[in-house]
Design an enzyme around this catalytic site. Sequence first.
Site, short mmCIF file in Angstrom:
data_model
loop_
_atom_site.label_atom_id
_atom_site.label_comp_id
_atom_site.label_asym_id
_atom_site.label_seq_id
_atom_site.Cartn_x
_atom_site.Cartn_y
_atom_site.Cartn_z
N CYS A 199 11.97 -11.01 -30.66
CA CYS A 199 12.74 -11.05 -31.91
C CYS A 199 13.66 -12.26 -31.97
CB CYS A 199 13.57 -9.79 -32.06
SG CYS A 199 12.59 -8.34 -32.48
N ILE A 200 13.81 -12.98 -30.87
CA ILE A 200 14.78 -14.08 -30.83
C ILE A 200 14.06 -15.42 -30.72
CG2 ILE A 200 16.77 -15.03 -29.63
CD1 ILE A 200 17.29 -12.30 -30.85
#
Lengths: 105, 155
Positions: free
Chosen positions: A104-105
């Site tokens: 997600c990053i």
Amino acid sequence: MNTVTLAGATVEVDAEGFLVQPEQWNERMAEEIARANGIEALTDRHWQVISFMRNTYLQTGSAPSVRSLGKTSGVPIKELYELFPKGPSKLAAKIGGIPKPRGCI
Amino acid sequence: MSATIEKVSIIISKGSLEGIYPGLIMANGARMEGIEANVFFTFFGLDAINRAKHEHVRVATVGNPGLHLATWAGAIPGVSALVTRQLAREMEKLDIPPIPEFVEMIADSGAGLYACKASVDLFKLSGEDFIPQVRDIITVGEFYGQAAGGEIIFT
């Protein structure tokens, strides 16, 4: 599973066009995938990112985040987005013939 | 996958750690997908881009039922700092950067960072108080102009 023909060979891809089996990939396919995704020609800087992504994936089993790409690939984040406007980790993974990164990053 | 999102404008309105991160993660995630992104910081959310405060953002340990910590315990001096440190350590393991680095990363990804004029006036701040990545201090009307043609996410 979908199959597509890239650089004269039939390869398996997922619904978004990421190669399912990284060993089916070669550099000529990379140029074709890049063109299909809006990158006309792959420069040395593109290759630096693509090779880093692919090697990290093959060695560790997961692709690096954009943050670690920026820190360790030798290409800073600003330039990563200039090279791959449609998302550096996603696009470099696609061009490098590895599965879509799921971070997600 | 037929429908796609091309542009998002994210509003960050809270100044706690748990109030700021979700919006940053959404903004960064948008850019990672090649989606155009703007981030509009308003009210206490301005702390995320305030050069004197962005390193000192903490988890709210009082009035935060999600922590399952008694209110009196959350109020003990040092508890907020302790919980914040623990969370920061866990986040680092997941490759989630600290707020100052994360905001810079999002700016480097090409997202536009904006401060809300009403809040800047209210807190008597000026452009000098913000990190250099902030593009402008804008009004609500200008924000809607920037957001036109995309989705708006309020956090």
